[in-house]
Design an enzyme around this catalytic site. Structure first.
Site, PDB file in Angstrom:
ATOM      1  N   LYS A  63       0.838  -1.197   0.000  1.00  0.00           N
ATOM      2  CA  LYS A  63       0.000   0.000   0.000  1.00  0.00           C
ATOM      3  C   LYS A  63       0.880   1.258   0.000  1.00  0.00           C
ATOM      4  O   LYS A  63       2.091   1.181   0.243  1.00  0.00           O
ATOM      5  CB  LYS A  63      -0.910  -0.034   1.233  1.00  0.00           C
TER       6      LYS A  63
ATOM      7  N   TYR B 149     -12.352  -2.822  -2.473  1.00  0.00           N
ATOM      8  CA  TYR B 149     -12.847  -2.783  -1.089  1.00  0.00           C
ATOM      9  C   TYR B 149     -14.373  -2.748  -1.011  1.00  0.00           C
ATOM     10  O   TYR B 149     -14.929  -2.277  -0.016  1.00  0.00           O
ATOM     11  CB  TYR B 149     -12.250  -1.565  -0.369  1.00  0.00           C
TER      12      TYR B 149
ATOM     13  N   PHE C 161     -15.127   4.004   7.954  1.00  0.00           N
ATOM     14  CA  PHE C 161     -13.770   4.360   7.508  1.00  0.00           C
ATOM     15  C   PHE C 161     -13.586   4.210   5.998  1.00  0.00           C
ATOM     16  O   PHE C 161     -12.493   4.467   5.481  1.00  0.00           O
ATOM     17  CB  PHE C 161     -12.716   3.522   8.254  1.00  0.00           C
TER      18      PHE C 161
ATOM     19  N   ARG D 283      -1.137 -13.977   4.787  1.00  0.00           N
ATOM     20  CA  ARG D 283      -1.740 -13.352   5.976  1.00  0.00           C
ATOM     21  C   ARG D 283      -0.763 -13.404   7.161  1.00  0.00           C
ATOM     22  O   ARG D 283      -0.716 -12.481   7.981  1.00  0.00           O
ATOM     23  CB  ARG D 283      -3.045 -14.049   6.352  1.00  0.00           C
TER      24      ARG D 283
ATOM     25  N   THR E 162      -5.048  -7.283  11.100  1.00  0.00           N
ATOM     26  CA  THR E 162      -5.502  -6.053  10.435  1.00  0.00           C
ATOM     27  C   THR E 162      -5.167  -4.799  11.234  1.00  0.00           C
ATOM     28  O   THR E 162      -4.666  -3.808  10.682  1.00  0.00           O
ATOM     29  CB  THR E 162      -7.033  -6.125  10.225  1.00  0.00           C
TER      30      THR E 162
ATOM     31  N   ARG F 211       2.872  -5.821   9.710  1.00  0.00           N
ATOM     32  CA  ARG F 211       1.965  -4.838  10.314  1.00  0.00           C
ATOM     33  C   ARG F 211       2.342  -4.573  11.772  1.00  0.00           C
ATOM     34  O   ARG F 211       2.222  -3.436  12.258  1.00  0.00           O
ATOM     35  CB  ARG F 211       0.528  -5.330  10.199  1.00  0.00           C
TER      36      ARG F 211
ATOM     37  N   ASN G 254      -1.541  -0.135   7.328  1.00  0.00           N
ATOM     38  CA  ASN G 254      -0.911  -1.403   7.702  1.00  0.00           C
ATOM     39  C   ASN G 254      -0.065  -2.013   6.588  1.00  0.00           C
ATOM     40  O   ASN G 254       0.123  -3.220   6.530  1.00  0.00           O
ATOM     41  CB  ASN G 254      -1.964  -2.372   8.237  1.00  0.00           C
TER      42      ASN G 254
ATOM     43  N   HIS H 235      -1.710  -5.325   1.743  1.00  0.00           N
ATOM     44  CA  HIS H 235      -2.934  -6.116   1.647  1.00  0.00           C
ATOM     45  C   HIS H 235      -2.537  -7.545   1.341  1.00  0.00           C
ATOM     46  O   HIS H 235      -1.615  -7.779   0.559  1.00  0.00           O
ATOM     47  CB  HIS H 235      -3.817  -5.576   0.513  1.00  0.00           C
TER      48      HIS H 235
ATOM     49  N   GLU I 149      -9.832 -10.938  -6.396  1.00  0.00           N
ATOM     50  CA  GLU I 149      -8.875  -9.830  -6.355  1.00  0.00           C
ATOM     51  C   GLU I 149      -7.795  -9.979  -7.433  1.00  0.00           C
ATOM     52  O   GLU I 149      -7.406  -8.988  -8.058  1.00  0.00           O
ATOM     53  CB  GLU I 149      -8.227  -9.766  -4.969  1.00  0.00           C
TER      54      GLU I 149
HETATM   55  P1  IDP Z   1      -7.445  -6.964   6.008  1.00  0.00           P
HETATM   56  O1  IDP Z   1      -6.678  -5.913   5.204  1.00  0.00           O
HETATM   57  O2  IDP Z   1      -6.619  -7.481   7.166  1.00  0.00           O
HETATM   58  O3  IDP Z   1      -8.031  -8.064   5.170  1.00  0.00           O
HETATM   59  P2  IDP Z   1     -10.121  -5.792   6.137  1.00  0.00           P
HETATM   60  O4  IDP Z   1     -11.100  -5.969   7.251  1.00  0.00           O
HETATM   61  O5  IDP Z   1     -10.402  -6.476   4.839  1.00  0.00           O
HETATM   62  O6  IDP Z   1      -8.680  -6.201   6.703  1.00  0.00           O
HETATM   63  O7  IDP Z   1      -9.985  -4.224   5.911  1.00  0.00           O
HETATM   64  C1  IDP Z   1      -9.328  -3.696   4.778  1.00  0.00           C
HETATM   65  C2  IDP Z   1      -8.478  -2.508   5.207  1.00  0.00           C
HETATM   66  O8  IDP Z   1      -9.333  -1.499   5.746  1.00  0.00           O
HETATM   67  C3  IDP Z   1      -7.479  -2.814   6.330  1.00  0.00           C
HETATM   68  O9  IDP Z   1      -6.295  -3.415   5.885  1.00  0.00           O
HETATM   69  C4  IDP Z   1      -7.266  -1.435   6.905  1.00  0.00           C
HETATM   70  O10 IDP Z   1      -6.365  -0.656   6.098  1.00  0.00           O
HETATM   71  C5  IDP Z   1      -8.673  -0.828   6.820  1.00  0.00           C
HETATM   72  N1  IDP Z   1      -9.448  -1.061   8.040  1.00  0.00           N
HETATM   73  C6  IDP Z   1     -10.061  -2.213   8.423  1.00  0.00           C
HETATM   74  N2  IDP Z   1     -10.702  -2.088   9.591  1.00  0.00           N
HETATM   75  C7  IDP Z   1     -10.507  -0.796   9.961  1.00  0.00           C
HETATM   76  C8  IDP Z   1     -10.957  -0.023  11.108  1.00  0.00           C
HETATM   77  O11 IDP Z   1     -11.645  -0.522  12.023  1.00  0.00           O
HETATM   78  N3  IDP Z   1     -10.551   1.266  11.140  1.00  0.00           N
HETATM   79  C9  IDP Z   1      -9.791   1.837  10.171  1.00  0.00           C
HETATM   80  N4  IDP Z   1      -9.354   1.163   9.095  1.00  0.00           N
HETATM   81  C10 IDP Z   1      -9.709  -0.140   8.989  1.00  0.00           C
HETATM   82 MG    MG Z   2      -9.546  -8.077   3.769  1.00  0.00          MG
END
Ligand code: IDP
Ligand code: MG
Length: 152
Positions: free
Chosen positions: A11, A51, A59, A94, A100, A111, A125, A128, A139
């Site tokens: 990212k 997304y 968010f 992962r 996350t 992360r 973080n 992805h 994806e």
């Molecule tokens: P992942 O990237 O670990 O699969 P997802 O739930 O798919 O997590 O969320 C996608 C992205 O959205 C995360 O990597 C992060 O950048 C952002 N994100 C997810 N949950 C939150 C939150 O609660 N607050 C702010 N940003 C979030």
């Molecule tokens: Mg995800």
């Protein structure tokens, strides 16, 4: 064990902070094979499609700005998109990434070492990694054309 493909995106915080090589090194160490890679200037359409499952989240607007590099001063929305293949590639991707929420991610994961939560509450973080097989297939086809991926 199943041979899978997974999508990894470095990212804009990762490219901005020069973490590209470190992420690739960790993925190499996990034993996965890179089968596709390209720098992408992420359009709003691609960001929203990637997304789309999160479109109702509070968010989401900042997430779209984040993945397009708007918080990191990039004029050209800089993300490194990579596809990896190997046994249990999705779980391995992962594991390299970590949880996350950077505050919950284990030390030693990307992360856990380099993620942060901004004052606006955005999780930055670094990368992805596809979360399951259905997401990985969706994806990879979103970010890559079939002829951009190695077959063997
Ligand atoms: P992942 O990237 O670990 O699969 P997802 O739930 O798919 O997590 O969320 C996608 C992205 O959205 C995360 O990597 C992060 O950048 C952002 N994100 C997810 N949950 C939150 C939150 O609660 N607050 C702010 N940003 C979030
Ligand atoms: Mg995800």
């Amino acid at each position: 064990m199943a041979v899978e493909q997974t999508l990894i995106l470095i990212k804009p915080d990762g490219t901005h902070r020069k973490l590209t090589g470190l992420v690739i090194d960790r993925l190499d160490a996990s034993g996965l094979d890179m089968v596709g890679a390209k720098m992408v200037s992420v359009s709003e359409k691609l960001a929203r499609e990637h997304y789309k499952a999160l479109s109702e989240k509070p968010f989401f607007p900042n997430l779209i700005k984040y993945i397009r590099g708007e918080f990191h001063g990039f004029k050209d929305h800089r993300v490194l998109a990579m596809a990896y293949r190997g046994e249990n590639a999705i779980a391995k991707g992962r594991a390299v990434a970590g949880a996350t929420n950077p505050e919950h991610a284990s030390p030693g994961t990307i992360r856990g070492s380099f993620g942060r939560i901004t004052t606006a509450g955005q999780f930055e973080n670094v990368l992805h990694a596809s979360s399951d097989e259905a997401d990985a297939v969706r994806e990879i086809s979103l970010w890559f054309k079939p002829d951009e991926l190695l077959k063997g």
